[in-house]
Write a protein that holds these residues in place. Structure first.
Motif, mmCIF file in Angstrom:
data_model
loop_
_atom_site.group_PDB
_atom_site.id
_atom_site.type_symbol
_atom_site.label_atom_id
_atom_site.label_comp_id
_atom_site.label_asym_id
_atom_site.label_seq_id
_atom_site.Cartn_x
_atom_site.Cartn_y
_atom_site.Cartn_z
ATOM 1 N N ARG A 185 33.297 -8.693 -14.858
ATOM 2 C CA ARG A 185 32.484 -7.472 -14.855
ATOM 3 C C ARG A 185 32.528 -6.760 -13.507
ATOM 4 N NH1 ARG A 185 28.138 -9.735 -15.550
ATOM 5 N NH2 ARG A 185 27.140 -9.458 -13.514
ATOM 6 N N THR A 186 32.617 -7.519 -12.405
ATOM 7 C CA THR A 186 32.453 -6.931 -11.080
ATOM 8 C C THR A 186 33.733 -6.773 -10.282
ATOM 9 O OG1 THR A 186 31.981 -9.125 -10.158
ATOM 10 C CG2 THR A 186 30.102 -7.825 -10.919
ATOM 11 N N ALA A 187 34.741 -7.603 -10.524
ATOM 12 C CA ALA A 187 35.955 -7.600 -9.691
ATOM 13 C C ALA A 187 37.044 -6.754 -10.332
ATOM 14 C CB ALA A 187 36.455 -9.024 -9.481
ATOM 15 N N PRO A 188 37.963 -6.205 -9.533
ATOM 16 C CA PRO A 188 39.118 -5.518 -10.112
ATOM 17 C C PRO A 188 40.011 -6.518 -10.832
ATOM 18 C CG PRO A 188 39.397 -5.779 -7.748
ATOM 19 C CD PRO A 188 37.999 -6.217 -8.057
ATOM 20 N N PRO A 189 40.662 -6.118 -11.909
ATOM 21 C CA PRO A 189 41.522 -7.057 -12.632
ATOM 22 C C PRO A 189 42.786 -7.374 -11.840
ATOM 23 C CG PRO A 189 41.719 -4.864 -13.567
ATOM 24 C CD PRO A 189 40.625 -4.783 -12.533
ATOM 25 N N PRO A 190 43.322 -8.598 -11.961
ATOM 26 C CA PRO A 190 44.600 -8.906 -11.312
ATOM 27 C C PRO A 190 45.730 -8.043 -11.867
ATOM 28 C CG PRO A 190 43.948 -10.681 -12.791
ATOM 29 C CD PRO A 190 42.786 -9.757 -12.697
ATOM 30 N N PHE A 191 45.641 -7.704 -13.154
ATOM 31 C CA PHE A 191 46.539 -6.759 -13.834
ATOM 32 C C PHE A 191 45.832 -6.361 -15.111
ATOM 33 C CE2 PHE A 191 48.040 -11.148 -13.901
ATOM 34 C CZ PHE A 191 47.840 -11.515 -15.218
ATOM 35 N N ASN A 192 46.369 -5.375 -15.829
ATOM 36 C CA ASN A 192 45.641 -4.809 -16.962
ATOM 37 C C ASN A 192 46.045 -5.367 -18.309
ATOM 38 O OD1 ASN A 192 46.140 -2.119 -14.955
ATOM 39 N ND2 ASN A 192 44.029 -2.566 -15.548
ATOM 40 N N ILE A 193 47.291 -5.817 -18.435
ATOM 41 C CA ILE A 193 47.811 -6.213 -19.740
ATOM 42 C C ILE A 193 48.999 -7.135 -19.548
ATOM 43 C CG2 ILE A 193 49.359 -4.189 -19.864
ATOM 44 C CD1 ILE A 193 48.826 -4.119 -22.902
ATOM 45 N N VAL A 194 49.260 -7.973 -20.550
ATOM 46 C CA VAL A 194 50.460 -8.805 -20.572
ATOM 47 C C VAL A 194 51.429 -8.217 -21.598
ATOM 48 C CG1 VAL A 194 51.411 -11.095 -21.002
ATOM 49 C CG2 VAL A 194 49.157 -10.863 -19.925
ATOM 50 N N ILE A 195 52.663 -7.955 -21.174
ATOM 51 C CA ILE A 195 53.711 -7.440 -22.067
ATOM 52 C C ILE A 195 54.895 -8.384 -21.967
ATOM 53 C CG2 ILE A 195 55.224 -5.513 -22.662
ATOM 54 C CD1 ILE A 195 53.260 -3.641 -21.269
ATOM 55 N N SER A 196 55.218 -9.063 -23.065
ATOM 56 C CA SER A 196 56.285 -10.071 -23.079
ATOM 57 C C SER A 196 57.429 -9.617 -23.965
ATOM 58 C CB SER A 196 55.754 -11.410 -23.605
ATOM 59 O OG SER A 196 54.609 -11.824 -22.901
#
Length: 453
Positions: A366-377
């Motif tokens: 909820r509070t931290a920025p995401p390490p990345f937004n999505i996984v695309i394989s």
């Protein structure tokens, strides 16, 4: 008992009702022209008759009181009619009904007291086709290995009516040269020692590339989006195929790779989808792209997957500019990886994706920025048409794992002239998931027009 490798144990430890940790495939088959009404029943009986179950399909986590997830137990007897199931769709048997059933199956947990896999034969489609949905726990096998295993059960010969059960297929023999010999515990220790030994030089290489040369994208630079929230356990699945010829035409016109075009399709689709929901951030989305590190000599199952981060350039309106930005982002990252041995690649990958584990901490998502937004394989598939007991495989859709902070996953695989997309989203957090399929088509059309393909 066999020790569970640390990477594989993470998928067991991290599993909860909200986070089923299995990968799956949804396959669509066209029965042969002479197939009668009992064709699928015959396939089911032929599969149940194959009881020489290989060790991978016998494994489950051993329980010693409250202690588990340390070693595999290998069951002597496997109740095949539990793991292999028949299902029928309600009338009228639309593809939409099939995807709704696959959504429910994909949201349910595998039983830890049994070997960690299931396969479902699904009939009742109004066009006469049938489907097979198969899922494996990610601790048991990774997506690339699962795809290869399922392909080995099929044949390129339409006249080949032999029914091969994936659980009976023996591992391919490894060549003596380069084989990782020794007991499983020693192999695990050897890989860990190699990774630990490489941490110092890997860290220096990473720091130079990321901070000085700016070639490697680091985590926690992605914007916060509606996809980066805590998720529930229910899933929604969407799937569709696109001709590879269209993607290759864009590739040739732009001088990029097929994977670059696929990533640009996803980027354009995400931009359109988030714009429709008034949720597109000003800064570009970042995708984690898994990289297969497995060689032909790696036949032990488990997970050998690295990761890179890619700028999806969703802030750019021009599809051609977006494609160029994605291509350059992937090219820079590949230059860093090319200079590293596999143990070092695994160490860098752990650094890039390790932030996902922080999602287990209360309040972090909820509070931290995401390490990345999505996984695309992008999972490699078969180039030639395949058959199962004489039935032609029409579509092969890989389905993967959403997580807290990563409510949407896109996985694709090439098969017989098509690129098959499998989308999995949290049912609560990703509304109207099926609309992403329309946005993928629009994104490909925009790319074709932008590069003159």
């Amino acid at each position: 008992m066999q020790p569970i490798a640390p990477t594989d144990a993470l998928f067991l430890v991290g599993e909860s009702r909200e986070h089923p940790m299995h990968v799956a495939g949804l396959q669509l088959f066209q029965p042969p022209p002479d197939a009668g009404p009992e064709f699928l029943r015959g396939l089911y009986d032929a599969l149940l008759a194959q009881t020489d179950v290989q060790p991978t399909f016998r494994k489950r986590p051993a329980f010693a009181g409250a202690i588990t997830n340390l070693v595999w137990a290998v069951d002597k007897e496997v109740e095949l009619d539990y793991h292999l199931r028949r299902s029928a769709l309600p009338a009228p048997g639309r593809v939409r009904d099939l995807l709704e059933l696959a959504s429910r199956l994909h949201g349910s947990l595998l039983d830890r007291h049994r070997p960690l896999w299931e396969s479902h034969l699904i009939e009742g489609l109004d066009d006469g086709r049938f489907a097979v949905y198969t899922k494996f726990h990610h601790a048991l096998i990774d997506g690339v290995s699962a795809m290869k295993l399922m392909q080995r059960a099929l044949s390129e010969d339409p006249a080949d009516t032999e029914v091969r059960a994936p659980w009976c297929l023996r591992p391919r023999r490894r060549s003596a040269q380069g084989a990782d010999t020794g007991l499983p515990l020693l192999r695990t220790a050897r890989r860990l020692a190699g990774a630990i030994t490489g941490i110092a030089p890997t860290t220096l290489t990473l720091a130079r590339s990321a901070l000085l040369e700016q070639e490697l994208m680091l985590p926690f630079r992605a914007p916060k989006t509606m996809l980066n929230v805590r998720i529930g356990g229910a899933r929604r699945v969407a799937a569709q195929s696109w001709p590879l010829e269209r993607i290759r035409n864009v590739k040739a016109a732009a001088g990029v790779t097929v994977n670059d075009v696929a990533l640009a399709m996803c980027a354009g689709a995400l931009r359109g989808y988030l714009t429709d929901l008034d949720a597109l951030p000003d800064t570009p989305l970042v995708a984690m792209v898994p990289v297969n590190l497995r060689t032909e000599n790696d036949t032990d199952g488990g997970n050998l997957v690295g990761a890179v981060l890619c700028n999806l350039a969703t802030d750019l309106d021009d599809p051609a500019e977006r494609l160029r930005a994605i291509t350059e982002s992937m090219r820079r990252t590949k230059r860093v990886y090319a200079d590293l041995p596999r143990t070092h690649q695994l160490a860098v990958s752990a650094l890039l994706v390790g932030g996902v584990a922080l999602g287990l901490l209360p309040g972090f998502v909820r509070t931290a920025p995401p390490p990345f937004n999505i996984v695309i394989s992008n999972v490699p598939g078969a180039r030639a048409p395949l058959y199962f007991g004489g039935a032609r495989l029409d579509g092969n859709y890989p389905l993967s794992i959403p997580l807290d902070g990563l409510a949407l996953n896109i996985t694709l695989a090439n098969y017989a002239g098509n690129l098959d997309f499998g989308l999995v989203g949290c049912r609560r957090s990703v509304p109207r998931l099926q609309r992403l399929l329309d946005h993928l088509e629009t994104a490909l059309k925009d790319l074709e027009q932008a590069v003159g393909a």
